[in-house]
Design a protein around this motif. Structure first.
Motif, PDB file in Angstrom:
ATOM      1  N   PRO A   1       0.819  -1.227   0.000  1.00 15.40           N
ATOM      2  CA  PRO A   1       0.000   0.000   0.000  1.00 15.40           C
ATOM      3  C   PRO A   1       0.849   1.271   0.000  1.00 15.40           C
ATOM      4  CG  PRO A   1      -0.858  -1.581   1.580  1.00 15.40           C
ATOM      5  CD  PRO A   1       0.463  -2.115   1.130  1.00 15.40           C
ATOM      6  N   LEU A   2       2.002   1.224   0.672  1.00 14.97           N
ATOM      7  CA  LEU A   2       2.915   2.371   0.669  1.00 14.97           C
ATOM      8  C   LEU A   2       3.444   2.624  -0.739  1.00 14.97           C
ATOM      9  CD1 LEU A   2       4.683   4.516   2.060  1.00 14.97           C
ATOM     10  CD2 LEU A   2       6.310   2.683   2.611  1.00 14.97           C
ATOM     11  N   MET A   3       3.782   1.571  -1.446  1.00 16.32           N
ATOM     12  CA  MET A   3       4.266   1.709  -2.824  1.00 16.32           C
ATOM     13  C   MET A   3       3.168   2.266  -3.727  1.00 16.32           C
ATOM     14  SD  MET A   3       6.456  -1.860  -3.008  1.00 16.32           S
ATOM     15  CE  MET A   3       7.240  -1.587  -4.601  1.00 16.32           C
ATOM     16  N   HIS A   4       1.930   1.764  -3.550  1.00 13.32           N
ATOM     17  CA  HIS A   4       0.789   2.290  -4.311  1.00 13.32           C
ATOM     18  C   HIS A   4       0.622   3.785  -4.054  1.00 13.32           C
ATOM     19  CE1 HIS A   4      -1.024  -1.136  -6.268  1.00 13.32           C
ATOM     20  NE2 HIS A   4      -1.003  -1.846  -5.158  1.00 13.32           N
ATOM     21  N   ASN A   5       0.686   4.175  -2.788  1.00 11.06           N
ATOM     22  CA  ASN A   5       0.501   5.568  -2.407  1.00 11.06           C
ATOM     23  C   ASN A   5       1.567   6.458  -3.032  1.00 11.06           C
ATOM     24  OD1 ASN A   5       1.176   7.710   0.226  1.00 11.06           O
ATOM     25  ND2 ASN A   5      -0.828   7.709  -0.738  1.00 11.06           N
ATOM     26  N   THR A   6       2.803   5.970  -3.036  1.00 13.79           N
ATOM     27  CA  THR A   6       3.904   6.735  -3.631  1.00 13.79           C
ATOM     28  C   THR A   6       3.698   6.900  -5.131  1.00 13.79           C
ATOM     29  OG1 THR A   6       5.420   5.914  -1.933  1.00 13.79           O
ATOM     30  CG2 THR A   6       6.399   6.848  -3.926  1.00 13.79           C
ATOM     31  N   LEU A   7       3.269   5.836  -5.800  1.00 12.27           N
ATOM     32  CA  LEU A   7       3.015   5.927  -7.242  1.00 12.27           C
ATOM     33  C   LEU A   7       1.895   6.927  -7.532  1.00 12.27           C
ATOM     34  CD1 LEU A   7       3.309   2.178  -8.294  1.00 12.27           C
ATOM     35  CD2 LEU A   7       4.826   4.037  -8.972  1.00 12.27           C
ATOM     36  N   GLN A   8       0.872   6.936  -6.697  1.00 11.17           N
ATOM     37  CA  GLN A   8      -0.220   7.910  -6.866  1.00 11.17           C
ATOM     38  C   GLN A   8       0.299   9.335  -6.691  1.00 11.17           C
ATOM     39  OE1 GLN A   8      -3.025   6.519  -3.955  1.00 11.17           O
ATOM     40  NE2 GLN A   8      -3.880   4.945  -5.291  1.00 11.17           N
ATOM     41  N   ASN A   9       1.178   9.533  -5.704  1.00 12.88           N
ATOM     42  CA  ASN A   9       1.763  10.860  -5.497  1.00 12.88           C
ATOM     43  C   ASN A   9       2.595  11.296  -6.695  1.00 12.88           C
ATOM     44  OD1 ASN A   9       0.641  11.120  -2.962  1.00 12.88           O
ATOM     45  ND2 ASN A   9       2.445  10.399  -1.870  1.00 12.88           N
ATOM     46  N   ILE A  10       3.376  10.359  -7.239  1.00  7.71           N
ATOM     47  CA  ILE A  10       4.191  10.672  -8.418  1.00  7.71           C
ATOM     48  C   ILE A  10       3.295  11.115  -9.575  1.00  7.71           C
ATOM     49  CG2 ILE A  10       5.685   9.669 -10.200  1.00  7.71           C
ATOM     50  CD1 ILE A  10       6.883   7.905  -7.948  1.00  7.71           C
TER      51      ILE A  10
ATOM     52  N   GLY B   1       4.280  14.739  -9.225  1.00  3.31           N
ATOM     53  CA  GLY B   1       5.591  14.701  -9.853  1.00  3.31           C
ATOM     54  C   GLY B   1       6.612  14.023  -8.949  1.00  3.31           C
ATOM     55  N   VAL B   2       7.810  13.812  -9.477  1.00  2.00           N
ATOM     56  CA  VAL B   2       8.834  13.042  -8.768  1.00  2.00           C
ATOM     57  C   VAL B   2       9.339  13.754  -7.520  1.00  2.00           C
ATOM     58  CG1 VAL B   2      11.173  12.107  -8.922  1.00  2.00           C
ATOM     59  CG2 VAL B   2       9.560  11.744 -10.805  1.00  2.00           C
ATOM     60  N   ALA B   3       9.842  14.966  -7.679  1.00  2.05           N
ATOM     61  CA  ALA B   3      10.493  15.651  -6.553  1.00  2.05           C
ATOM     62  C   ALA B   3       9.548  15.839  -5.368  1.00  2.05           C
ATOM     63  CB  ALA B   3      11.049  16.996  -7.009  1.00  2.05           C
ATOM     64  N   GLU B   4       8.320  16.261  -5.635  1.00  2.00           N
ATOM     65  CA  GLU B   4       7.379  16.526  -4.545  1.00  2.00           C
ATOM     66  C   GLU B   4       6.895  15.243  -3.866  1.00  2.00           C
ATOM     67  OE1 GLU B   4       6.564  19.434  -3.182  1.00  2.00           O
ATOM     68  OE2 GLU B   4       8.089  20.258  -4.515  1.00  2.00           O
ATOM     69  N   SER B   5       7.172  14.092  -4.481  1.00  2.00           N
ATOM     70  CA  SER B   5       6.736  12.821  -3.897  1.00  2.00           C
ATOM     71  C   SER B   5       7.786  12.206  -2.978  1.00  2.00           C
ATOM     72  CB  SER B   5       6.394  11.825  -5.008  1.00  2.00           C
ATOM     73  OG  SER B   5       5.340  12.322  -5.806  1.00  2.00           O
ATOM     74  N   LEU B   6       8.986  12.778  -2.966  1.00  2.00           N
ATOM     75  CA  LEU B   6      10.041  12.239  -2.108  1.00  2.00           C
ATOM     76  C   LEU B   6       9.791  12.627  -0.660  1.00  2.00           C
ATOM     77  CD1 LEU B   6      12.779  10.687  -2.062  1.00  2.00           C
ATOM     78  CD2 LEU B   6      13.890  12.940  -2.117  1.00  2.00           C
TER      79      LEU B   6
END
Length: 285
Positions: free
Chosen positions: A209-218, A222-227
């Motif tokens: 679920p954490l990986m899913h959430n990160t992909l949704q944020n990307i 975008g990449v930088a704001e998702s870090l």
């Protein structure tokens, strides 16, 4: 679109998925060709389609759009072999589905008058796939075929973007990272967790679920704001503890450092350089 009659050459995972999806979308699948004999149980599900072992050799046996869904290494030879059976192929369109090859690999067909293109789905495909909805296809080739493919993808509720031929291998390498290496990262997650005696299957269930959430944020930010996390925050002691705990597993430690170094670059892009990020970079070096 009503006049689009389709043939498929190669009934592996990609070919089977196109057969399923295009049939559901009510396209006329005139014929399917395969290197080996096609199982009768498959043919029986598509009574309006002719299934044959071998390659097309007569114009009456193929539609006006032929999808070559054979393996990447076989595309050029298959296109040459098909071309050898015809005096001319004016009025026919051929598209292969390779990510790495451009349409130029179909030059033997073009020399016989056919229009050619590449039509690559950026999707992990299995034989049971029954939808291309929201899938992106990179396409390039002759304008007439590109227009046809753009219309087809709209009906599949998918999307296309045009690329230059020389972009294909770079784009495919990027797709390998996005798909295959995501699997590698999941494996890395389970291995690091297991060093702390957390069962790998539990770790994956907890982290997915954490990986899913990160992909949704990307996708949305975008990449930088998702870090997020200790590198983005500049938590030197946390990173040092991670490195200490991974000392006994050099392989995992090396991967953690390599990926961490790239995360530092993204953090600098997001927040600017800082003493803490410099110290973290030094730890990774």
């Amino acid at each position: 679109m009503k006049n689009t009659r389709i043939s498929i050459v190669g009934l592996g995972q990609v070919g089977m998925s196109f057969l399923n999806v295009l049939s559901v979308k009510k396209y006329e699948i005139v014929s399917v060709f395969n290197r080996s004999k096609i199982d009768s149980s498959i043919a029986s599900k598509f009574p309006g389609t002719t299934f044959k072992a071998g390659l097309p050799s007569k114009k009456g046996a193929i539609g006006n759009l032929i999808l070559l869904t054979v393996s990447d290494d076989a595309i050029e030879k298959v296109s040459r072999d098909i071309a050898s059976h015809f005096d001319n192929l004016v009025g026919f369109m051929f598209a292969h589905c390779s990510g790495v090859h451009s349409s130029e690999v179909l030059s033997a067909l073009k020399q016989k008058g056919a229009k050619i293109a590449s039509f690559h789905p950026m999707k992990s495909i299995t034989e049971s796939a029954n939808s291309f909805q929201d899938t992106w296809f990179d396409i390039e080739g002759d304008e007439e075929v590109l227009i046809e493919l753009e219309q087809l993808t709209k009906k599949l509720q998918a999307k296309t973007f045009r690329v230059e031929p020389e972009a294909k291998p770079f784009l495919h390498a990027a797709a390998v990272v996005a798909s295959n290496y995501l699997v590698v990262l999941a494996d890395l997650v389970s291995k690091i967790s297991s060093e702390g005696n957390v069962p790998e299957d539990i770790a994956l269930k907890a982290m997915t679920p954490l990986m899913h959430n990160t992909l949704q944020n990307i996708e949305t930010k975008g990449v930088a704001e998702s870090l997020t996390g200790p590198i983005e925050r500049g938590d030197i002691e946390t990173i040092q503890k991670h490195l200490n705990n991974l000392q006994n597993t050099p392989e995992l430690l090396s991967l953690y450092k390599v990926l961490g170094n790239e995360a530092v670059k993204i953090a600098v892009q997001k927040k600017g350089a800082s003493p803490s990020l410099k110290k973290i970079k030094d730890l990774f070096s």
